[in-house]
Design a protein around this motif. Sequence first.
Motif, PDB file in Angstrom:
ATOM      1  N   ALA A  58       0.829  -1.209   0.000  1.00  0.00           N
ATOM      2  CA  ALA A  58       0.000   0.000   0.000  1.00  0.00           C
ATOM      3  C   ALA A  58       0.863   1.258   0.000  1.00  0.00           C
ATOM      4  O   ALA A  58       0.575   2.234  -0.709  1.00  0.00           O
ATOM      5  CB  ALA A  58      -0.932  -0.009   1.216  1.00  0.00           C
ATOM      6  N   VAL A  59       1.936   1.251   0.774  1.00  0.00           N
ATOM      7  CA  VAL A  59       2.850   2.410   0.826  1.00  0.00           C
ATOM      8  C   VAL A  59       3.560   2.579  -0.514  1.00  0.00           C
ATOM      9  O   VAL A  59       3.752   3.712  -0.997  1.00  0.00           O
ATOM     10  CB  VAL A  59       3.851   2.238   1.976  1.00  0.00           C
ATOM     11  CG1 VAL A  59       4.940   3.317   1.899  1.00  0.00           C
ATOM     12  CG2 VAL A  59       3.141   2.303   3.323  1.00  0.00           C
ATOM     13  N   VAL A  60       3.984   1.466  -1.132  1.00  0.00           N
ATOM     14  CA  VAL A  60       4.657   1.540  -2.432  1.00  0.00           C
ATOM     15  C   VAL A  60       3.728   2.157  -3.481  1.00  0.00           C
ATOM     16  O   VAL A  60       4.154   2.997  -4.285  1.00  0.00           O
ATOM     17  CB  VAL A  60       5.117   0.142  -2.872  1.00  0.00           C
ATOM     18  CG1 VAL A  60       5.581   0.165  -4.334  1.00  0.00           C
ATOM     19  CG2 VAL A  60       6.243  -0.353  -1.978  1.00  0.00           C
ATOM     20  N   TRP A  61       2.445   1.777  -3.458  1.00  0.00           N
ATOM     21  CA  TRP A  61       1.494   2.360  -4.396  1.00  0.00           C
ATOM     22  C   TRP A  61       1.308   3.852  -4.126  1.00  0.00           C
ATOM     23  O   TRP A  61       1.264   4.657  -5.068  1.00  0.00           O
ATOM     24  CB  TRP A  61       0.162   1.629  -4.290  1.00  0.00           C
ATOM     25  CG  TRP A  61      -0.974   2.204  -5.097  1.00  0.00           C
ATOM     26  CD1 TRP A  61      -2.225   2.478  -4.645  1.00  0.00           C
ATOM     27  CD2 TRP A  61      -0.982   2.562  -6.476  1.00  0.00           C
ATOM     28  NE1 TRP A  61      -3.033   2.970  -5.647  1.00  0.00           N
ATOM     29  CE2 TRP A  61      -2.271   3.045  -6.809  1.00  0.00           C
ATOM     30  CE3 TRP A  61      -0.022   2.542  -7.486  1.00  0.00           C
ATOM     31  CZ2 TRP A  61      -2.642   3.479  -8.067  1.00  0.00           C
ATOM     32  CZ3 TRP A  61      -0.390   2.984  -8.767  1.00  0.00           C
ATOM     33  CH2 TRP A  61      -1.676   3.441  -9.047  1.00  0.00           C
ATOM     34  N   LEU A  62       1.244   4.215  -2.874  1.00  0.00           N
ATOM     35  CA  LEU A  62       1.090   5.627  -2.514  1.00  0.00           C
ATOM     36  C   LEU A  62       2.285   6.439  -2.997  1.00  0.00           C
ATOM     37  O   LEU A  62       2.132   7.524  -3.599  1.00  0.00           O
ATOM     38  CB  LEU A  62       0.921   5.762  -0.998  1.00  0.00           C
ATOM     39  CG  LEU A  62       0.640   7.167  -0.461  1.00  0.00           C
ATOM     40  CD1 LEU A  62      -0.712   7.677  -0.964  1.00  0.00           C
ATOM     41  CD2 LEU A  62       0.657   7.165   1.065  1.00  0.00           C
ATOM     42  N   LEU A  63       3.502   5.946  -2.743  1.00  0.00           N
ATOM     43  CA  LEU A  63       4.703   6.656  -3.190  1.00  0.00           C
ATOM     44  C   LEU A  63       4.807   6.677  -4.712  1.00  0.00           C
ATOM     45  O   LEU A  63       5.240   7.674  -5.309  1.00  0.00           O
ATOM     46  CB  LEU A  63       5.954   5.990  -2.593  1.00  0.00           C
ATOM     47  CG  LEU A  63       6.106   6.097  -1.075  1.00  0.00           C
ATOM     48  CD1 LEU A  63       7.319   5.295  -0.608  1.00  0.00           C
ATOM     49  CD2 LEU A  63       6.253   7.562  -0.663  1.00  0.00           C
ATOM     50  N   GLY A  64       4.394   5.568  -5.336  1.00  0.00           N
ATOM     51  CA  GLY A  64       4.446   5.521  -6.797  1.00  0.00           C
ATOM     52  C   GLY A  64       3.549   6.557  -7.430  1.00  0.00           C
ATOM     53  O   GLY A  64       3.884   7.136  -8.471  1.00  0.00           O
ATOM     54  N   VAL A  65       2.400   6.840  -6.822  1.00  0.00           N
ATOM     55  CA  VAL A  65       1.458   7.818  -7.377  1.00  0.00           C
ATOM     56  C   VAL A  65       1.906   9.238  -7.083  1.00  0.00           C
ATOM     57  O   VAL A  65       1.914  10.110  -7.978  1.00  0.00           O
ATOM     58  CB  VAL A  65       0.048   7.580  -6.816  1.00  0.00           C
ATOM     59  CG1 VAL A  65      -0.896   8.722  -7.206  1.00  0.00           C
ATOM     60  CG2 VAL A  65      -0.498   6.239  -7.322  1.00  0.00           C
ATOM     61  N   LEU A  66       2.260   9.525  -5.832  1.00  0.00           N
ATOM     62  CA  LEU A  66       2.505  10.898  -5.407  1.00  0.00           C
ATOM     63  C   LEU A  66       3.941  11.359  -5.589  1.00  0.00           C
ATOM     64  O   LEU A  66       4.196  12.567  -5.655  1.00  0.00           O
ATOM     65  CB  LEU A  66       2.111  11.052  -3.933  1.00  0.00           C
ATOM     66  CG  LEU A  66       0.636  10.744  -3.605  1.00  0.00           C
ATOM     67  CD1 LEU A  66       0.387  10.919  -2.104  1.00  0.00           C
ATOM     68  CD2 LEU A  66      -0.296  11.637  -4.423  1.00  0.00           C
ATOM     69  N   VAL A  67       4.896  10.430  -5.671  1.00  0.00           N
ATOM     70  CA  VAL A  67       6.305  10.844  -5.694  1.00  0.00           C
ATOM     71  C   VAL A  67       7.002  10.423  -6.989  1.00  0.00           C
ATOM     72  O   VAL A  67       7.759  11.210  -7.564  1.00  0.00           O
ATOM     73  CB  VAL A  67       7.057  10.256  -4.469  1.00  0.00           C
ATOM     74  CG1 VAL A  67       8.534  10.642  -4.519  1.00  0.00           C
ATOM     75  CG2 VAL A  67       6.407  10.702  -3.169  1.00  0.00           C
ATOM     76  N   ALA A 108      -6.450   8.401  -7.932  1.00  0.00           N
ATOM     77  CA  ALA A 108      -7.101   9.682  -8.249  1.00  0.00           C
ATOM     78  C   ALA A 108      -6.377  10.840  -7.601  1.00  0.00           C
ATOM     79  O   ALA A 108      -6.451  11.990  -8.092  1.00  0.00           O
ATOM     80  CB  ALA A 108      -8.553   9.648  -7.782  1.00  0.00           C
ATOM     81  N   ALA A 109      -5.653  10.575  -6.498  1.00  0.00           N
ATOM     82  CA  ALA A 109      -4.900  11.655  -5.843  1.00  0.00           C
ATOM     83  C   ALA A 109      -3.821  12.222  -6.748  1.00  0.00           C
ATOM     84  O   ALA A 109      -3.310  13.329  -6.507  1.00  0.00           O
ATOM     85  CB  ALA A 109      -4.283  11.127  -4.540  1.00  0.00           C
ATOM     86  N   ARG A 110      -3.481  11.504  -7.788  1.00  0.00           N
ATOM     87  CA  ARG A 110      -2.495  12.005  -8.738  1.00  0.00           C
ATOM     88  C   ARG A 110      -2.959  13.297  -9.393  1.00  0.00           C
ATOM     89  O   ARG A 110      -2.131  14.157  -9.771  1.00  0.00           O
ATOM     90  CB  ARG A 110      -2.263  10.929  -9.818  1.00  0.00           C
ATOM     91  CG  ARG A 110      -1.258  11.311 -10.891  1.00  0.00           C
ATOM     92  CD  ARG A 110       0.151  11.315 -10.339  1.00  0.00           C
ATOM     93  NE  ARG A 110       1.118  11.731 -11.347  1.00  0.00           N
ATOM     94  CZ  ARG A 110       2.409  11.902 -11.126  1.00  0.00           C
ATOM     95  NH1 ARG A 110       2.889  11.670  -9.902  1.00  0.00           N
ATOM     96  NH2 ARG A 110       3.228  12.271 -12.092  1.00  0.00           N
ATOM     97  N   LEU A 111      -4.266  13.492  -9.492  1.00  0.00           N
ATOM     98  CA  LEU A 111      -4.804  14.716 -10.088  1.00  0.00           C
ATOM     99  C   LEU A 111      -4.477  15.950  -9.269  1.00  0.00           C
ATOM    100  O   LEU A 111      -4.474  17.080  -9.791  1.00  0.00           O
ATOM    101  CB  LEU A 111      -6.329  14.580 -10.236  1.00  0.00           C
ATOM    102  CG  LEU A 111      -6.831  13.490 -11.207  1.00  0.00           C
ATOM    103  CD1 LEU A 111      -8.338  13.344 -11.104  1.00  0.00           C
ATOM    104  CD2 LEU A 111      -6.414  13.856 -12.632  1.00  0.00           C
ATOM    105  N   LEU A 112      -4.183  15.768  -7.960  1.00  0.00           N
ATOM    106  CA  LEU A 112      -3.904  16.908  -7.085  1.00  0.00           C
ATOM    107  C   LEU A 112      -2.497  17.458  -7.268  1.00  0.00           C
ATOM    108  O   LEU A 112      -2.225  18.603  -6.864  1.00  0.00           O
ATOM    109  CB  LEU A 112      -4.094  16.484  -5.618  1.00  0.00           C
ATOM    110  CG  LEU A 112      -5.490  15.953  -5.235  1.00  0.00           C
ATOM    111  CD1 LEU A 112      -5.501  15.500  -3.769  1.00  0.00           C
ATOM    112  CD2 LEU A 112      -6.538  17.028  -5.469  1.00  0.00           C
ATOM    113  N   ILE A 113      -1.595  16.664  -7.871  1.00  0.00           N
ATOM    114  CA  ILE A 113      -0.194  17.109  -7.927  1.00  0.00           C
ATOM    115  C   ILE A 113       0.335  17.201  -9.354  1.00  0.00           C
ATOM    116  O   ILE A 113       1.528  17.393  -9.552  1.00  0.00           O
ATOM    117  CB  ILE A 113       0.709  16.159  -7.114  1.00  0.00           C
ATOM    118  CG1 ILE A 113       0.646  14.739  -7.732  1.00  0.00           C
ATOM    119  CG2 ILE A 113       0.299  16.126  -5.654  1.00  0.00           C
ATOM    120  CD1 ILE A 113       1.674  13.794  -7.135  1.00  0.00           C
TER     121      ILE A 113
END
Length: 354
Positions: A58-67, A108-113
Amino acid sequence: MFLPLLAAVGVLLVARDAETWWQAAVLGLGVVAALVAFVWWAARDISRVALPCLSVAAVVWLLGVLVMDAHTAFYGLSVVGPLAVPQLPRHRGAAALGLVAYVAVVGAARLLITQEDVSGVLIGYVIVPAGVTAVLTGFMFPNQRFYGLVAELEEAREREAELAVVRERMRFASDLHDIQGHTLHVVKLKIALARRLVHSDPERVEQELREVHALVSDTITQTKQLAYAQRRLNLSAELENAKNLFEAAGIDVRVDREGEVDAHVGELLGQVLRETTTNILRHAQAEQVRITLSESGITIVNDGASKAPLPELRGLATLKERVVGNGGELTVEQKDGRFLTAAAFPHGRSGAAL
């Protein structure tokens, strides 16, 4: 078989998306989590590693999207989630929806950055990852049921094997009782007779001792045959042996042959005759015994039965289970001083146990 394939796909995705060594390390953690979860799932013990593997993925997916701008970073989560969720004891449906929702919301959070095209982001970070995760999770539910049935079948086979071992031990114990119990009781009778005649009829004593020696030798042979699964009872030999024993004990014996006994049931009928002979010599004060043979059965009737309630005859009880299990019937009755033992195979059937 699937582990190398999962590893190869994970390495290819890491090589495709990682731009620096630390990105490769982070994405590699997701692949490792997927492989670890798969190994423990194959060992049917994924619950031990489900939570840490899900957390890492889950953390890897979060970092992959936002970072990292790595839309394939959901790979670890799309493997661990479908493996772990169907294993939950309850609320599996809610957990599956939560897993897919997490993948979609994070994507979808990718749309914020980013200023990228909205449709491209939705396809690459929301629809594809969430769709793949949903499909794999939905596939694993019936797959888990299938593996559950396989596990139940394996457990059933193990229980059947254990029961077979128990049944074989009981059969061996019963056969050993037939051999040893019968012989020891006959030896006891012959030695008692020899003691009474030791001064008045030395020749008869010598004959009885020779018969005891022969009987013991035969019992040793039968015990060896039993140990090596070679023992087969012969009904004719058992019938002749029963006649000799009854006559030696001063009992009048009569044999009626109404037909030739079916060879397929002869061994079980021989066991019934042997056990009944032992019971008559041990428990009854018989003066007459009548043995009737037919094509599919044997009946033994003796007088001198005790007026007390029918004693517990464990040998016949064990034989009854064996006879019934092979399609026959075993009847034991005591009435008006007479004792009846009858074994019959109405349809001439016998099982493999013979």
